[in-house]
Design a protein around this motif. Structure first.
Motif, PDB file in Angstrom:
ATOM      1  N   GLY A   1       0.798  -1.217   0.000  1.00  0.00           N
ATOM      2  CA  GLY A   1       0.000   0.000   0.000  1.00  0.00           C
ATOM      3  C   GLY A   1       0.832   1.267   0.000  1.00  0.00           C
ATOM      4  N   MET A   2       0.292   2.312  -0.599  1.00  0.00           N
ATOM      5  CA  MET A   2       0.953   3.623  -0.666  1.00  0.00           C
ATOM      6  C   MET A   2       2.417   3.481  -1.080  1.00  0.00           C
ATOM      7  SD  MET A   2      -0.716   5.583   2.634  1.00  0.00           S
ATOM      8  CE  MET A   2       0.444   6.925   2.495  1.00  0.00           C
ATOM      9  N   ARG A   3       2.638   2.692  -2.116  1.00  0.00           N
ATOM     10  CA  ARG A   3       4.008   2.379  -2.517  1.00  0.00           C
ATOM     11  C   ARG A   3       4.701   3.553  -3.220  1.00  0.00           C
ATOM     12  NH1 ARG A   3       5.869  -2.727  -2.819  1.00  0.00           N
ATOM     13  NH2 ARG A   3       6.802  -2.396  -4.876  1.00  0.00           N
ATOM     14  N   MET A   4       3.936   4.553  -3.630  1.00  0.00           N
ATOM     15  CA  MET A   4       4.551   5.742  -4.231  1.00  0.00           C
ATOM     16  C   MET A   4       5.061   6.714  -3.169  1.00  0.00           C
ATOM     17  SD  MET A   4       1.865   6.515  -7.302  1.00  0.00           S
ATOM     18  CE  MET A   4       0.951   5.160  -8.037  1.00  0.00           C
ATOM     19  N   VAL A   5       4.826   6.368  -1.906  1.00  0.00           N
ATOM     20  CA  VAL A   5       5.245   7.219  -0.791  1.00  0.00           C
ATOM     21  C   VAL A   5       6.254   6.440   0.052  1.00  0.00           C
ATOM     22  CG1 VAL A   5       4.478   8.558   1.205  1.00  0.00           C
ATOM     23  CG2 VAL A   5       2.982   8.315  -0.787  1.00  0.00           C
ATOM     24  N   PRO A   6       7.551   6.610  -0.206  1.00  0.00           N
ATOM     25  CA  PRO A   6       8.561   5.877   0.557  1.00  0.00           C
ATOM     26  C   PRO A   6       8.496   6.201   2.050  1.00  0.00           C
ATOM     27  CG  PRO A   6       9.536   6.937  -1.372  1.00  0.00           C
ATOM     28  CD  PRO A   6       8.154   7.471  -1.234  1.00  0.00           C
ATOM     29  N   MET A   7       8.749   5.187   2.863  1.00  0.00           N
ATOM     30  CA  MET A   7       8.877   5.363   4.310  1.00  0.00           C
ATOM     31  C   MET A   7      10.334   5.139   4.683  1.00  0.00           C
ATOM     32  SD  MET A   7       5.926   6.049   5.764  1.00  0.00           S
ATOM     33  CE  MET A   7       4.164   5.956   5.423  1.00  0.00           C
ATOM     34  N   ASP A   8      10.877   6.024   5.501  1.00  0.00           N
ATOM     35  CA  ASP A   8      12.303   5.981   5.790  1.00  0.00           C
ATOM     36  C   ASP A   8      12.592   6.062   7.285  1.00  0.00           C
ATOM     37  OD1 ASP A   8      13.343   6.118   2.964  1.00  0.00           O
ATOM     38  OD2 ASP A   8      12.208   7.983   3.002  1.00  0.00           O
ATOM     39  N   VAL A   9      13.800   5.629   7.628  1.00  0.00           N
ATOM     40  CA  VAL A   9      14.347   5.815   8.970  1.00  0.00           C
ATOM     41  C   VAL A   9      15.298   7.001   8.914  1.00  0.00           C
ATOM     42  CG1 VAL A   9      15.780   4.823  10.791  1.00  0.00           C
ATOM     43  CG2 VAL A   9      14.156   3.375   9.557  1.00  0.00           C
ATOM     44  N   VAL A  10      15.136   7.925   9.835  1.00  0.00           N
ATOM     45  CA  VAL A  10      15.988   9.117   9.884  1.00  0.00           C
ATOM     46  C   VAL A  10      16.774   9.094  11.189  1.00  0.00           C
ATOM     47  CG1 VAL A  10      16.056  11.633   9.918  1.00  0.00           C
ATOM     48  CG2 VAL A  10      14.387  10.457   8.477  1.00  0.00           C
ATOM     49  N   SER A  11      18.095   9.046  11.071  1.00  0.00           N
ATOM     50  CA  SER A  11      18.971   9.074  12.241  1.00  0.00           C
ATOM     51  C   SER A  11      19.613  10.454  12.351  1.00  0.00           C
ATOM     52  CB  SER A  11      20.063   8.008  12.116  1.00  0.00           C
ATOM     53  OG  SER A  11      19.494   6.712  12.039  1.00  0.00           O
ATOM     54  N   LEU A  12      19.580  11.004  13.549  1.00  0.00           N
ATOM     55  CA  LEU A  12      20.139  12.336  13.785  1.00  0.00           C
ATOM     56  C   LEU A  12      21.194  12.243  14.882  1.00  0.00           C
ATOM     57  CD1 LEU A  12      16.596  12.853  13.852  1.00  0.00           C
ATOM     58  CD2 LEU A  12      17.626  14.833  12.756  1.00  0.00           C
ATOM     59  N   THR A  13      22.420  12.618  14.539  1.00  0.00           N
ATOM     60  CA  THR A  13      23.531  12.544  15.479  1.00  0.00           C
ATOM     61  C   THR A  13      24.229  13.893  15.549  1.00  0.00           C
ATOM     62  OG1 THR A  13      23.861  10.213  14.874  1.00  0.00           O
ATOM     63  CG2 THR A  13      25.630  11.299  16.102  1.00  0.00           C
ATOM     64  N   GLY A  14      24.024  14.587  16.653  1.00  0.00           N
ATOM     65  CA  GLY A  14      24.646  15.895  16.815  1.00  0.00           C
ATOM     66  C   GLY A  14      24.199  16.915  15.789  1.00  0.00           C
ATOM     67  N   VAL A  15      22.946  16.819  15.365  1.00  0.00           N
ATOM     68  CA  VAL A  15      22.413  17.765  14.371  1.00  0.00           C
ATOM     69  C   VAL A  15      22.137  19.107  15.055  1.00  0.00           C
ATOM     70  CG1 VAL A  15      20.466  18.285  12.860  1.00  0.00           C
ATOM     71  CG2 VAL A  15      21.441  15.981  12.895  1.00  0.00           C
ATOM     72  N   THR A  16      22.786  20.143  14.583  1.00  0.00           N
ATOM     73  CA  THR A  16      22.665  21.467  15.201  1.00  0.00           C
ATOM     74  C   THR A  16      21.756  22.361  14.374  1.00  0.00           C
ATOM     75  OG1 THR A  16      24.904  21.274  16.117  1.00  0.00           O
ATOM     76  CG2 THR A  16      23.937  23.480  16.021  1.00  0.00           C
ATOM     77  N   VAL A  17      20.720  22.890  15.022  1.00  0.00           N
ATOM     78  CA  VAL A  17      19.793  23.801  14.345  1.00  0.00           C
ATOM     79  C   VAL A  17      19.686  25.082  15.164  1.00  0.00           C
ATOM     80  CG1 VAL A  17      18.454  21.958  13.263  1.00  0.00           C
ATOM     81  CG2 VAL A  17      17.780  22.798  15.506  1.00  0.00           C
ATOM     82  N   PRO A  18      19.540  26.230  14.507  1.00  0.00           N
ATOM     83  CA  PRO A  18      19.407  27.491  15.245  1.00  0.00           C
ATOM     84  C   PRO A  18      18.103  27.550  16.034  1.00  0.00           C
ATOM     85  CG  PRO A  18      19.048  27.828  12.899  1.00  0.00           C
ATOM     86  CD  PRO A  18      19.528  26.430  13.049  1.00  0.00           C
ATOM     87  N   LYS A  19      18.092  28.339  17.093  1.00  0.00           N
ATOM     88  CA  LYS A  19      16.906  28.419  17.952  1.00  0.00           C
ATOM     89  C   LYS A  19      15.681  28.922  17.204  1.00  0.00           C
ATOM     90  CE  LYS A  19      18.725  28.524  22.624  1.00  0.00           C
ATOM     91  NZ  LYS A  19      18.729  29.209  23.938  1.00  0.00           N
ATOM     92  N   GLU A  20      15.903  29.734  16.166  1.00  0.00           N
ATOM     93  CA  GLU A  20      14.758  30.247  15.409  1.00  0.00           C
ATOM     94  C   GLU A  20      14.064  29.166  14.584  1.00  0.00           C
ATOM     95  OE1 GLU A  20      18.528  31.945  13.342  1.00  0.00           O
ATOM     96  OE2 GLU A  20      17.809  31.580  15.384  1.00  0.00           O
ATOM     97  N   ASN A  21      14.637  27.957  14.534  1.00  0.00           N
ATOM     98  CA  ASN A  21      13.998  26.846  13.829  1.00  0.00           C
ATOM     99  C   ASN A  21      12.988  26.108  14.693  1.00  0.00           C
ATOM    100  OD1 ASN A  21      15.908  27.519  11.867  1.00  0.00           O
ATOM    101  ND2 ASN A  21      16.161  25.397  11.232  1.00  0.00           N
ATOM    102  N   ARG A  22      12.859  26.502  15.946  1.00  0.00           N
ATOM    103  CA  ARG A  22      11.880  25.852  16.818  1.00  0.00           C
ATOM    104  C   ARG A  22      10.482  26.342  16.469  1.00  0.00           C
ATOM    105  NH1 ARG A  22      12.126  26.638  23.240  1.00  0.00           N
ATOM    106  NH2 ARG A  22      10.860  28.449  22.711  1.00  0.00           N
ATOM    107  N   LEU A  23       9.556  25.393  16.305  1.00  0.00           N
ATOM    108  CA  LEU A  23       8.201  25.730  15.886  1.00  0.00           C
ATOM    109  C   LEU A  23       7.274  26.051  17.049  1.00  0.00           C
ATOM    110  CD1 LEU A  23       7.163  23.326  12.983  1.00  0.00           C
ATOM    111  CD2 LEU A  23       7.005  25.801  12.976  1.00  0.00           C
TER     112      LEU A  23
END
Length: 237
Positions: free
Chosen positions: A200-222
């Motif tokens: 089902g929904m094979r046109m929509v890939p499902m993925d695993v996302v690993s985040l290691t020490g990913v740095t984002v600015p504070k203004e990226n907080r929603l």
């Protein structure tokens, strides 16, 4: 109470169905499905015609219509081919969170990006054990940034998304202390791998996302930390 569609709503429904009948080729749809391939060409055309982000305000390149009008277009697409229809509908997954809880700069960045077909948006909130309280993915605050560590599963279109909204725990001792962060796809510390074949929904890939020490600015907080749980509930509802 009158449940009859308005003339404008009927016109949107008709236009979406005509587009789908003209562009959703059955042979192409079969190939997309077999190859687990996102229908990029059709998505681009849908963006150019204004079908993506129908409910976004005009100042963010939307049509400033309602959620019902957006749903009518998606329904018309799925009537012709549910695989392509759902792929188009999920190309801006998470935009509601930006619309409701993002600041003006975030809206100006993300909503036109999705509506104009510049790229795909997604949300990374599920984890391997499906637990949402507390989240295993953490965001630790620094002076001007957050450092994110963790792993997300079942991320819709994760390998294709230019931006993803990542749900993080900001205080491990308080299950309600969580926030959402806008994270760009091309950033140090992010690795994405496919979850493989699925039904089902094979046109929509499902993925695993690993985040290691990913740095984002504070203004990226929603969202504010103390409102993170309610924001997640609001999104899931």
């Amino acid at each position: 109470m009158d449940f009859e569609l308005t003339t404008e709503q009927k016109d949107i429904q008709k236009a979406a169905l005509e587009f789908a009948r003209g562009e959703f080729d059955p042979d192409d749809a079969l190939l997309y499905d077999r190859n687990q391939q996102f229908p990029s060409k059709i998505w681009k055309m849908a963006c150019e015609l204004g079908f993506i982000g129908l409910h976004f305000p005009e100042k963010y390149e939307g049509q400033e219509l309602g959620l019902l009008e957006n749903a009518l277009a998606v329904e018309a697409f799925c009537r012709q081919d549910s695989g392509i229809g759902m792929a188009l509908a999920l190309s801006y997954f998470g935009s509601e969170m930006v619309l409701r809880h993002g600041n003006e700069d975030q809206k100006k960045l993300i909503l036109p990006y999705a509506a104009q077909g510049k790229g795909i948006l997604t949300v990374a909130f599920l984890e391997e054990d499906f637990s949402l309280a507390p989240l295993a993915t953490t965001a630790k605050a620094g002076e001007n940034s957050y450092v994110i560590d963790g792993k997300k599963s079942f991320v819709t279109l994760g390998s294709m998304a230019g931006y993803m909204i990542v749900a993080c725990q900001t205080d491990p001792d308080d299950p309600h202390a969580r926030s959402f962060f806008l994270v760009e796809r091309e950033i140090d510390g992010m690795e994405i791998s496919s979850m493989g074949e699925k039904l089902g929904m094979r046109m929509v890939p499902m993925d695993v996302v690993s985040l290691t020490g990913v740095t984002v600015p504070k203004e990226n907080r929603l969202s504010q930390e103390e409102k993170g749980s309610s924001r997640l509930k609001d999104f899931l509802d």
